[in-house]
Design a protein around this motif. Structure first.
Motif, PDB file in Angstrom:
ATOM      1  N   LEU A  39      45.974 -11.763  70.642  1.00  0.00           N
ATOM      2  CA  LEU A  39      46.616 -11.877  71.986  1.00  0.00           C
ATOM      3  C   LEU A  39      45.830 -12.824  73.105  1.00  0.00           C
ATOM      4  O   LEU A  39      44.554 -13.028  72.976  1.00  0.00           O
ATOM      5  CB  LEU A  39      46.686 -10.424  72.638  1.00  0.00           C
ATOM      6  CG  LEU A  39      47.560  -9.513  71.954  1.00  0.00           C
ATOM      7  CD1 LEU A  39      47.504  -8.386  72.706  1.00  0.00           C
ATOM      8  CD2 LEU A  39      48.919 -10.144  71.788  1.00  0.00           C
ATOM      9  N   PRO A  40      46.482 -13.671  73.697  1.00  0.00           N
ATOM     10  CA  PRO A  40      45.888 -14.503  74.859  1.00  0.00           C
ATOM     11  C   PRO A  40      45.134 -13.799  75.817  1.00  0.00           C
ATOM     12  O   PRO A  40      45.368 -12.768  76.445  1.00  0.00           O
ATOM     13  CB  PRO A  40      47.011 -15.295  75.321  1.00  0.00           C
ATOM     14  CG  PRO A  40      48.299 -14.528  75.194  1.00  0.00           C
ATOM     15  CD  PRO A  40      47.998 -13.498  74.036  1.00  0.00           C
ATOM     16  N   TYR A  51      38.245 -19.156  77.692  1.00  0.00           N
ATOM     17  CA  TYR A  51      39.458 -18.162  77.295  1.00  0.00           C
ATOM     18  C   TYR A  51      39.334 -17.835  75.742  1.00  0.00           C
ATOM     19  O   TYR A  51      38.905 -18.768  74.916  1.00  0.00           O
ATOM     20  CB  TYR A  51      41.002 -18.868  77.246  1.00  0.00           C
ATOM     21  CG  TYR A  51      41.151 -19.176  78.940  1.00  0.00           C
ATOM     22  CD1 TYR A  51      41.851 -18.409  79.617  1.00  0.00           C
ATOM     23  CD2 TYR A  51      40.610 -20.219  79.447  1.00  0.00           C
ATOM     24  CE1 TYR A  51      42.045 -18.722  80.743  1.00  0.00           C
ATOM     25  CE2 TYR A  51      40.881 -20.558  80.877  1.00  0.00           C
ATOM     26  CZ  TYR A  51      41.572 -19.802  81.436  1.00  0.00           C
ATOM     27  OH  TYR A  51      41.924 -20.192  82.677  1.00  0.00           O
ATOM     28  N   GLY A  52      39.626 -16.686  75.435  1.00  0.00           N
ATOM     29  CA  GLY A  52      39.795 -16.488  73.959  1.00  0.00           C
ATOM     30  C   GLY A  52      38.183 -16.230  73.361  1.00  0.00           C
ATOM     31  O   GLY A  52      37.408 -15.905  73.963  1.00  0.00           O
ATOM     32  N   GLY A  53      38.442 -16.191  71.664  1.00  0.00           N
ATOM     33  CA  GLY A  53      36.939 -15.940  71.068  1.00  0.00           C
ATOM     34  C   GLY A  53      37.248 -16.141  69.493  1.00  0.00           C
ATOM     35  O   GLY A  53      38.280 -16.773  69.297  1.00  0.00           O
ATOM     36  N   PRO A  54      36.363 -15.943  68.831  1.00  0.00           N
ATOM     37  CA  PRO A  54      36.199 -15.792  67.453  1.00  0.00           C
ATOM     38  C   PRO A  54      37.237 -15.056  66.722  1.00  0.00           C
ATOM     39  O   PRO A  54      37.435 -15.080  65.534  1.00  0.00           O
ATOM     40  CB  PRO A  54      34.893 -15.806  67.129  1.00  0.00           C
ATOM     41  CG  PRO A  54      34.233 -15.039  68.242  1.00  0.00           C
ATOM     42  CD  PRO A  54      34.937 -15.369  69.375  1.00  0.00           C
ATOM     43  N   GLY A  55      37.659 -13.902  67.453  1.00  0.00           N
ATOM     44  CA  GLY A  55      38.258 -12.779  66.758  1.00  0.00           C
ATOM     45  C   GLY A  55      39.760 -13.293  66.350  1.00  0.00           C
ATOM     46  O   GLY A  55      40.051 -14.248  66.808  1.00  0.00           O
ATOM     47  N   GLY A  56      40.368 -12.486  65.763  1.00  0.00           N
ATOM     48  CA  GLY A  56      41.615 -12.782  65.251  1.00  0.00           C
ATOM     49  C   GLY A  56      41.835 -13.545  64.084  1.00  0.00           C
ATOM     50  O   GLY A  56      40.906 -13.616  63.509  1.00  0.00           O
ATOM     51  N   THR A  57      43.119 -13.966  64.019  1.00  0.00           N
ATOM     52  CA  THR A  57      43.323 -14.665  62.615  1.00  0.00           C
ATOM     53  C   THR A  57      42.489 -16.125  62.387  1.00  0.00           C
ATOM     54  O   THR A  57      42.190 -16.519  61.540  1.00  0.00           O
ATOM     55  CB  THR A  57      44.802 -15.051  62.443  1.00  0.00           C
ATOM     56  OG1 THR A  57      45.597 -13.866  62.587  1.00  0.00           O
ATOM     57  CG2 THR A  57      45.097 -15.807  61.176  1.00  0.00           C
TER      58      THR A  57
END
Length: 213
Positions: A39-40, A51-57
């Motif tokens: 999610l953003p 913003y964001g990071g290394p996680g997710g897909t």
């Protein structure tokens, strides 16, 4: 059930009818679920400014709100129109500081005293608290897009970095202005984007899914 609830809530609040597909196959264990971090972020991390990071897909890290939004949604097959349309869902609902870290404990629009009107025109009952993007946060319309660029909008309404960038970024701006000027155009694009998002990563049985009229 969650997908059905989201679509029906939007329609009953005055929004568009969404051509949903049902029949999702349940997963057997957590490893079959999408990783956390997809999610953003509405605002950058205070320590890194990113913003964001290394996680997710896939990493969504970026120093700009528009770059971050594109990294989140382009990987899911959305274009700029879809990103702006999905952002318009903020016309409905509130942010709560104890959940997302954003917003106030309450505002003049969410204090329980301010009259909220439902999509059917009736007065709504609601639990106080949180911050809304729009004055009438229980109606699904295009008021998010009329509020964001309005310098005279009440300062207690939320205008987060990923909201404001929709009218600043050259790729997003044409769609934000289009939706500001035409609720019908917003509804058409939103219904398409909502359906697309609802089917991300899902397997259906039967393969073509189930339609409910």
């Amino acid at each position: 059930i969650f997908q059905m609830g989201s679509a029906r809530a939007i329609e009953l609040a005055g929004g568009p009818s969404i051509d949903m597909k049902y029949g999702r196959v349940d997963v057997d264990d957590p490893d079959q679920c999408s990783p956390e971090g997809n999610l953003p972020d509405a605002e950058p991390d205070e320590s890194t400014g990113k913003y964001g990071g290394p996680g997710g897909t896939k990493s969504t890290e970026d120093t700009t709100p528009f770059g971050h939004l594109r990294k989140v949604f382009y990987r899911q097959g959305f274009d700029d129109e879809g990103i702006v349309a999905l952002s318009g869902a903020h016309t409905f609902g509130r942010a709560f500081k104890d959940r997302s870290g954003l917003g106030a404990k309450k505002t003049k629009f969410t204090d329980g005293k301010y009259e909220q009107i439902r999509g059917d025109g009736k007065k709504a009952k609601y639990s106080p608290g949180g911050s809304s993007w729009t004055e009438q946060f229980l109606k699904f319309d295009n008021s998010y897009f009329t509020t964001m660029p309005d310098p005279s909008a009440d300062p207690e309404l939320l205008k987060l970095s990923t909201d404001k960038t929709l009218f600043a970024d050259e790729g997003f701006k044409p769609f934000a202005e289009k939706f500001r000027d035409s609720q019908d155009a917003f509804f058409e694009s939103y219904a398409k984007a909502h359906k697309q998002l609802s089917e991300q990563g899902s397997k259906f049985e039967p393969e073509e899914g189930i339609k409910i009229d």
